[in-house]
Write an enzyme that holds these catalytic residues in place. Structure first.
Site, mmCIF file in Angstrom:
data_model
loop_
_atom_site.group_PDB
_atom_site.id
_atom_site.type_symbol
_atom_site.label_atom_id
_atom_site.label_comp_id
_atom_site.label_asym_id
_atom_site.label_seq_id
_atom_site.Cartn_x
_atom_site.Cartn_y
_atom_site.Cartn_z
ATOM 1 N N ARG A 234 -17.549 24.110 -19.464
ATOM 2 C CA ARG A 234 -16.862 22.954 -20.045
ATOM 3 C C ARG A 234 -15.624 22.679 -19.190
ATOM 4 O O ARG A 234 -14.939 23.618 -18.756
ATOM 5 C CB ARG A 234 -16.424 23.221 -21.496
ATOM 6 C CG ARG A 234 -17.548 23.140 -22.524
ATOM 7 C CD ARG A 234 -18.140 21.732 -22.679
ATOM 8 N NE ARG A 234 -19.233 21.682 -23.653
ATOM 9 C CZ ARG A 234 -20.518 21.786 -23.344
ATOM 10 N NH1 ARG A 234 -20.906 21.942 -22.093
ATOM 11 N NH2 ARG A 234 -21.446 21.700 -24.291
ATOM 12 N N ASP A 258 -19.568 21.188 -12.586
ATOM 13 C CA ASP A 258 -20.578 20.327 -13.216
ATOM 14 C C ASP A 258 -19.982 19.691 -14.466
ATOM 15 O O ASP A 258 -20.642 18.898 -15.136
ATOM 16 C CB ASP A 258 -21.799 21.186 -13.600
ATOM 17 C CG ASP A 258 -22.950 20.355 -14.151
ATOM 18 O OD1 ASP A 258 -23.278 19.322 -13.522
ATOM 19 O OD2 ASP A 258 -23.525 20.718 -15.197
ATOM 20 N N GLU A 263 -14.274 14.095 -18.412
ATOM 21 C CA GLU A 263 -15.590 13.598 -17.988
ATOM 22 C C GLU A 263 -16.157 12.482 -18.855
ATOM 23 O O GLU A 263 -16.976 11.696 -18.393
ATOM 24 C CB GLU A 263 -16.605 14.745 -17.899
ATOM 25 C CG GLU A 263 -17.027 15.315 -19.248
ATOM 26 C CD GLU A 263 -18.109 16.390 -19.107
ATOM 27 O OE1 GLU A 263 -17.959 17.288 -18.272
ATOM 28 O OE2 GLU A 263 -19.105 16.320 -19.859
ATOM 29 N N HIS A 295 -22.446 16.816 -14.968
ATOM 30 C CA HIS A 295 -22.974 17.511 -16.154
ATOM 31 C C HIS A 295 -24.509 17.461 -16.191
ATOM 32 O O HIS A 295 -25.104 16.968 -17.164
ATOM 33 C CB HIS A 295 -22.384 16.903 -17.438
ATOM 34 C CG HIS A 295 -22.311 17.911 -18.563
ATOM 35 N ND1 HIS A 295 -21.224 18.042 -19.378
ATOM 36 C CD2 HIS A 295 -23.212 18.839 -18.999
ATOM 37 C CE1 HIS A 295 -21.458 18.998 -20.262
ATOM 38 N NE2 HIS A 295 -22.660 19.493 -20.050
HETATM 39 P P1 NAI Z 1 -23.480 31.976 -25.358
HETATM 40 O O1 NAI Z 1 -22.834 31.769 -26.684
HETATM 41 O O2 NAI Z 1 -24.837 32.574 -25.296
HETATM 42 O O3 NAI Z 1 -22.508 32.869 -24.432
HETATM 43 C C1 NAI Z 1 -21.144 32.687 -24.335
HETATM 44 C C2 NAI Z 1 -20.522 34.036 -23.975
HETATM 45 O O4 NAI Z 1 -19.121 33.826 -23.760
HETATM 46 C C3 NAI Z 1 -20.656 35.071 -25.098
HETATM 47 O O5 NAI Z 1 -21.165 36.285 -24.564
HETATM 48 C C4 NAI Z 1 -19.236 35.243 -25.616
HETATM 49 O O6 NAI Z 1 -18.946 36.546 -26.105
HETATM 50 C C5 NAI Z 1 -18.437 34.909 -24.353
HETATM 51 N N1 NAI Z 1 -17.050 34.578 -24.638
HETATM 52 C C6 NAI Z 1 -16.530 33.945 -25.725
HETATM 53 N N2 NAI Z 1 -15.195 33.843 -25.609
HETATM 54 C C7 NAI Z 1 -14.873 34.450 -24.440
HETATM 55 C C8 NAI Z 1 -13.641 34.694 -23.787
HETATM 56 N N3 NAI Z 1 -12.467 34.335 -24.334
HETATM 57 N N4 NAI Z 1 -13.672 35.320 -22.588
HETATM 58 C C9 NAI Z 1 -14.849 35.725 -22.047
HETATM 59 N N5 NAI Z 1 -16.040 35.525 -22.631
HETATM 60 C C10 NAI Z 1 -16.051 34.911 -23.812
HETATM 61 O O7 NAI Z 1 -23.440 30.555 -24.656
HETATM 62 P P2 NAI Z 1 -24.358 30.054 -23.442
HETATM 63 O O8 NAI Z 1 -25.603 29.470 -23.980
HETATM 64 O O9 NAI Z 1 -24.440 31.103 -22.419
HETATM 65 O O10 NAI Z 1 -23.480 28.831 -22.908
HETATM 66 C C11 NAI Z 1 -22.199 29.025 -22.329
HETATM 67 C C12 NAI Z 1 -21.525 27.689 -22.185
HETATM 68 O O11 NAI Z 1 -22.224 26.903 -21.226
HETATM 69 C C13 NAI Z 1 -21.560 26.815 -23.456
HETATM 70 O O12 NAI Z 1 -20.487 27.117 -24.318
HETATM 71 C C14 NAI Z 1 -21.459 25.441 -22.908
HETATM 72 O O13 NAI Z 1 -20.102 25.066 -22.892
HETATM 73 C C15 NAI Z 1 -21.964 25.546 -21.471
HETATM 74 N N6 NAI Z 1 -23.186 24.771 -21.227
HETATM 75 C C16 NAI Z 1 -23.212 23.877 -20.186
HETATM 76 C C17 NAI Z 1 -24.331 23.133 -19.904
HETATM 77 C C18 NAI Z 1 -24.408 22.176 -18.756
HETATM 78 O O14 NAI Z 1 -25.305 21.313 -18.734
HETATM 79 N N7 NAI Z 1 -23.544 22.271 -17.764
HETATM 80 C C19 NAI Z 1 -25.533 23.248 -20.767
HETATM 81 C C20 NAI Z 1 -25.433 24.271 -21.778
HETATM 82 C C21 NAI Z 1 -24.292 24.972 -22.015
#
Ligand code: NAI
Length: 332
Positions: A234, A258, A263, A295
């Site tokens: 993000r 990305d 954005e 994105h």
């Molecule tokens: P997820 O929920 O599976 O993993 C997120 C990880 O971040 C978790 O292991 C969590 O413990 C960790 N986390 C939370 N707070 C933290 C902190 N303060 N410091 C370090 N780690 C922390 O989420 P997922 O599916 O892996 O997605 C991650 C992010 O990717 C989403 O939140 C979203 O913003 C972004 N995303 C971007 C996309 C794109 O098209 N560019 C598409 C899908 C998701």
């Protein structure tokens, strides 16, 4: 059952209509983003379906509730754009697609690393101009380099797997260490050590109050000179002005994004004949070592199939109140 879609792109319509053959719901598509001014478009619907840049603050949710909307379905994984407390208070159910294709985003992060490193975008343009010189395209081997991963959930884990395959040393920071990730040979370290040791840093944590501007003047100063930073999570994770300062001093050697803090005014729109009045993104795009994509990390056929199928199933189950909704997809 009727769903009003906001911020619709042609591909949303295509994939949702195809999957709706098994659900037979009434789908209404609007290109407008959801805002206090556009909630009226959803009049007569049971649910709204929104994307990453639709802002669902308390005022918008109150208006949706007033016109009888019962479900907010996010056709994405991140949910930083929704006031979940307000939704709960007003009795609206909120669902998302938590894990449609972590590989799609992880592979895009890797594509950004390879492009920035080996400069294939520049090589492509050169060769088209019959310029076969490779001077200026020098890259580095990823094998043996240290890759720091911040956030090792679904996408971070997939990214770690790919980077270990390259022969990189992968180190990670997360609030919770994952056994699966450790089994890949990844070492969890405190954030300061990641910043200090990594040649490449890739962000895969959600945007929240703890992580907003996790990349800032101070954290950048702890990084290696010439570090590569990749953000496919993000925009708000990176203080863009701090990144620009560090690009100018060459502290940051490469930046791949990305996602971008502002954005919503730019991404997903064709502005090729417009004057861009965002000087920050214009400055960013002027650096030869910055790669911006709009994105598109999620944008694969497999991901769009999964997003459409899961979203329609979620909405149907929530509207029928049959408790068949997976806990991981429910936000409120
Ligand atoms: P997820 O929920 O599976 O993993 C997120 C990880 O971040 C978790 O292991 C969590 O413990 C960790 N986390 C939370 N707070 C933290 C902190 N303060 N410091 C370090 N780690 C922390 O989420 P997922 O599916 O892996 O997605 C991650 C992010 O990717 C989403 O939140 C979203 O913003 C972004 N995303 C971007 C996309 C794109 O098209 N560019 C598409 C899908 C998701």
């Amino acid at each position: 059952m009727k769903i009003a879609f906001f911020s619709t792109q042609p591909y949303d319509k295509l994939f949702f209509q195809a999957h709706n053959a098994t659900f037979d719901m009434e789908l209404q598509f609007f290109t407008e983003p959801l805002s206090a001014e556009t909630t009226g478009l959803a009049q007569g619907s049971d649910a709204v379906c929104v994307f990453v840049n639709d802002k669902l603050n308390a005022a918008v949710i109150e208006k949706l509730s007033a016109i009888g909307i019962r479900v907010i379905a996010l056709r994405c994984a991140g949910f930083n754009n929704v006031d979940l407390v307000a939704a709960k208070q007003m009795g609206l159910r909120v669902c998302r697609v938590p894990s449609y294709s972590p590989e799609a985003v992880a592979e895009h992060a890797v594509a950004m690393i390879l492009t920035l490193n080996r400069k294939t975008h520049k090589a492509y343009n050169r060769v088209r101009e019959q310029n076969f010189s490779i001077d200026g395209l020098l890259g580095f081997d990823i094998r043996g380099k240290t890759v720091g991963v911040i956030g090792t959930g679904n996408i971070g884990r997939s990214f770690c797997k790919i980077m270990t395959g390259f022969g990189a040393e992968v180190i990670a920071f997360d609030l919770i260490a994952s056994r699966d990730v450790e089994a890949l040979g990844v070492k969890y370290l405190p954030l300061v050590d990641i910043l200090d040791q990594a040649d490449i840093i890739s962000l895969h944590c959600p945007l929240n109050e703890q992580t907003r501007h996790i990349i800032n003047d101070e954290t950048i100063s702890m990084m290696k000179d010439g570090v590569m930073i990749i953000n496919t999570s993000r925009g708000g994770l990176v203080d863009t002005r701090a990144a620009i300062k560090a690009l100018k001093t060459k502290k940051i050697g490469y930046l791949g994004i990305d996602v971008y803090e502002q954005e919503e005014k730019l991404f997903f729109h064709d502005l090729s004949t417009n004057i861009i009045d965002d000087d920050v993104i214009s400055r960013l795009m002027s650096f030869p070592n910055v790669l911006v994509t709009a994105h598109q990390g999620f944008f694969t056929r497999e991901a769009l199939d999964e997003i459409a199928a899961t979203t329609l199933q979620n909405v149907q189950n929530l509207l029928l109140s049959n408790n068949l909704v997976a806990q991981s997809t429910l936000l409120a």
